[in-house]
Design a protein around this motif. Sequence first.
Motif, PDB file in Angstrom:
ATOM      1  N   THR A 172      48.315 -42.110 -18.918  1.00 42.63           N
ATOM      2  CA  THR A 172      47.476 -41.190 -18.150  1.00 42.63           C
ATOM      3  C   THR A 172      46.076 -41.090 -18.735  1.00 42.63           C
ATOM      4  O   THR A 172      45.117 -40.810 -18.013  1.00 42.63           O
ATOM      5  CB  THR A 172      48.111 -39.781 -18.136  1.00 42.63           C
ATOM      6  OG1 THR A 172      49.513 -39.903 -17.905  1.00 42.63           O
ATOM      7  CG2 THR A 172      47.510 -38.920 -17.033  1.00 42.63           C
ATOM      8  N   GLN A 173      45.945 -41.326 -20.028  1.00 47.65           N
ATOM      9  CA  GLN A 173      44.663 -41.134 -20.704  1.00 47.65           C
ATOM     10  C   GLN A 173      43.560 -42.047 -20.197  1.00 47.65           C
ATOM     11  O   GLN A 173      42.381 -41.746 -20.356  1.00 47.65           O
ATOM     12  CB  GLN A 173      44.836 -41.315 -22.215  1.00 47.65           C
ATOM     13  CG  GLN A 173      45.535 -40.123 -22.868  1.00 47.65           C
ATOM     14  CD  GLN A 173      45.862 -40.354 -24.327  1.00 47.65           C
ATOM     15  OE1 GLN A 173      45.997 -41.504 -24.762  1.00 47.65           O
ATOM     16  NE2 GLN A 173      45.964 -39.287 -25.084  1.00 47.65           N
ATOM     17  N   ILE A 179      45.917 -32.798 -19.160  1.00 54.07           N
ATOM     18  CA  ILE A 179      46.374 -34.183 -19.026  1.00 54.07           C
ATOM     19  C   ILE A 179      47.898 -34.304 -19.112  1.00 54.07           C
ATOM     20  O   ILE A 179      48.499 -35.179 -18.489  1.00 54.07           O
ATOM     21  CB  ILE A 179      45.682 -35.083 -20.072  1.00 54.07           C
ATOM     22  CG1 ILE A 179      45.853 -36.556 -19.698  1.00 54.07           C
ATOM     23  CG2 ILE A 179      46.199 -34.796 -21.486  1.00 54.07           C
ATOM     24  CD1 ILE A 179      44.965 -37.492 -20.479  1.00 54.07           C
ATOM     25  N   TYR A 180      48.553 -33.407 -19.866  1.00 54.19           N
ATOM     26  CA  TYR A 180      50.014 -33.450 -19.968  1.00 54.19           C
ATOM     27  C   TYR A 180      50.649 -33.171 -18.601  1.00 54.19           C
ATOM     28  O   TYR A 180      51.580 -33.861 -18.184  1.00 54.19           O
ATOM     29  CB  TYR A 180      50.497 -32.425 -20.992  1.00 54.19           C
ATOM     30  CG  TYR A 180      52.003 -32.390 -21.145  1.00 54.19           C
ATOM     31  CD1 TYR A 180      52.672 -33.352 -21.894  1.00 54.19           C
ATOM     32  CD2 TYR A 180      52.768 -31.397 -20.515  1.00 54.19           C
ATOM     33  CE1 TYR A 180      54.048 -33.338 -22.024  1.00 54.19           C
ATOM     34  CE2 TYR A 180      54.150 -31.378 -20.635  1.00 54.19           C
ATOM     35  CZ  TYR A 180      54.780 -32.349 -21.396  1.00 54.19           C
ATOM     36  OH  TYR A 180      56.154 -32.333 -21.510  1.00 54.19           O
ATOM     37  N   LEU A 197      52.059 -40.550 -22.371  1.00 52.11           N
ATOM     38  CA  LEU A 197      50.780 -39.877 -22.140  1.00 52.11           C
ATOM     39  C   LEU A 197      49.614 -40.856 -22.168  1.00 52.11           C
ATOM     40  O   LEU A 197      48.631 -40.679 -21.446  1.00 52.11           O
ATOM     41  CB  LEU A 197      50.567 -38.784 -23.186  1.00 52.11           C
ATOM     42  CG  LEU A 197      49.421 -37.791 -22.922  1.00 52.11           C
ATOM     43  CD1 LEU A 197      49.651 -37.019 -21.639  1.00 52.11           C
ATOM     44  CD2 LEU A 197      49.283 -36.824 -24.093  1.00 52.11           C
ATOM     45  N   LYS A 198      49.711 -41.906 -22.968  1.00 53.94           N
ATOM     46  CA  LYS A 198      48.607 -42.862 -23.091  1.00 53.94           C
ATOM     47  C   LYS A 198      48.347 -43.581 -21.762  1.00 53.94           C
ATOM     48  O   LYS A 198      47.224 -44.040 -21.522  1.00 53.94           O
ATOM     49  CB  LYS A 198      48.877 -43.872 -24.200  1.00 53.94           C
ATOM     50  CG  LYS A 198      50.022 -44.826 -23.943  1.00 53.94           C
ATOM     51  CD  LYS A 198      50.177 -45.805 -25.100  1.00 53.94           C
ATOM     52  CE  LYS A 198      51.303 -46.797 -24.830  1.00 53.94           C
ATOM     53  NZ  LYS A 198      51.470 -47.761 -25.943  1.00 53.94           N
ATOM     54  N   SER A 211      40.982 -40.338 -18.123  1.00 53.49           N
ATOM     55  CA  SER A 211      39.992 -39.488 -18.791  1.00 53.49           C
ATOM     56  C   SER A 211      38.670 -40.208 -18.971  1.00 53.49           C
ATOM     57  O   SER A 211      37.609 -39.591 -19.026  1.00 53.49           O
ATOM     58  CB  SER A 211      40.515 -39.041 -20.163  1.00 53.49           C
ATOM     59  OG  SER A 211      41.687 -38.275 -20.018  1.00 53.49           O
ATOM     60  N   ASN A 212      38.725 -41.546 -19.068  1.00 56.16           N
ATOM     61  CA  ASN A 212      37.512 -42.331 -19.295  1.00 56.16           C
ATOM     62  C   ASN A 212      36.617 -42.413 -18.070  1.00 56.16           C
ATOM     63  O   ASN A 212      35.444 -42.785 -18.184  1.00 56.16           O
ATOM     64  CB  ASN A 212      37.882 -43.757 -19.728  1.00 56.16           C
ATOM     65  CG  ASN A 212      38.640 -43.781 -21.030  1.00 56.16           C
ATOM     66  OD1 ASN A 212      38.435 -42.937 -21.881  1.00 56.16           O
ATOM     67  ND2 ASN A 212      39.525 -44.748 -21.186  1.00 56.16           N
ATOM     68  N   SER A 249      50.120 -36.055 -16.270  1.00 56.12           N
ATOM     69  CA  SER A 249      51.037 -37.130 -16.634  1.00 56.12           C
ATOM     70  C   SER A 249      52.415 -36.907 -16.023  1.00 56.12           C
ATOM     71  O   SER A 249      53.041 -37.834 -15.490  1.00 56.12           O
ATOM     72  CB  SER A 249      51.151 -37.222 -18.161  1.00 56.12           C
ATOM     73  OG  SER A 249      51.988 -38.287 -18.543  1.00 56.12           O
TER      74      SER A 249
END
Length: 254
Positions: free
Chosen positions: A230-231, A215-216, A227-228, A234-235, A219
């Motif tokens: 991009t998170q 994820i880094y 980063l949040k 993930s969902n 991003s």
Amino acid sequence: KFCDPDTTTFKDIDESFVKRFRDFLLKKPLVRETGTLSLNSAHSYFNKFRACMNQAFEDKIINDNPAKRVKGITPEELQREYLTFDEIQRIAKVVCRYDVLKRAFLFSCITGLRWSDISKLKWSEVQKFNGGYRITFTQKKTKGLEYLDISQQARDFLGEEGKSEERTFKGLKYSSYMNLELQKWCMKAGITKNITFHSARHTFATLQLTLGTDIYTVSKLLGHKHLKTTQVYSNIIDQTKIDAINKIPEINLK
């Protein structure tokens, strides 16, 4: 619309003022005078107000920031439409009325670039680098300088190289008509999702995460500052959740 800009001063802004402004954004008919703002628009406007108050406090214009003591507006999580790799393959095989739109959309799917950056991309920003190609550009949204390495296929989508100051996707325009053609193109491939040009960026992010890119890195490729941001992708990655569940060995009941 909430207060008189000619007479309102920082002295007028107390907790009551902040709460009333928050309620104003949530309840008053501000959309063509007929409907209220969407929750996410109200969230965005209120955050801009809070940012101004934070700056005023930092600049010592005010000694106390009442906005710090008032609960903000929680945005709703919107559904992010994206294409699977199989769906990308399907639209790639279908003719789009505007070839430049097709090339630009597929380019975004495999680079993650926004419409705003693709539409203004010039040939001078595309260079050969380390045996491949790199784009050096300033993000229109964040104003940050970005270096993005692209694949050979992405370079091919740019087409024949033009003059240094010419746009790579010459003739690409943002309009409701072009958005309609994007929808028609997808429908020809049997895709009924509500696909917009920004869906290509979502597609890139979900594809990268599904294929195992951390994820880094995703991003950084998207040019996110935090980063949040991009998170959220993930969902919506079902396959990685399924793979994680299946890692647990079966329990022997005998």
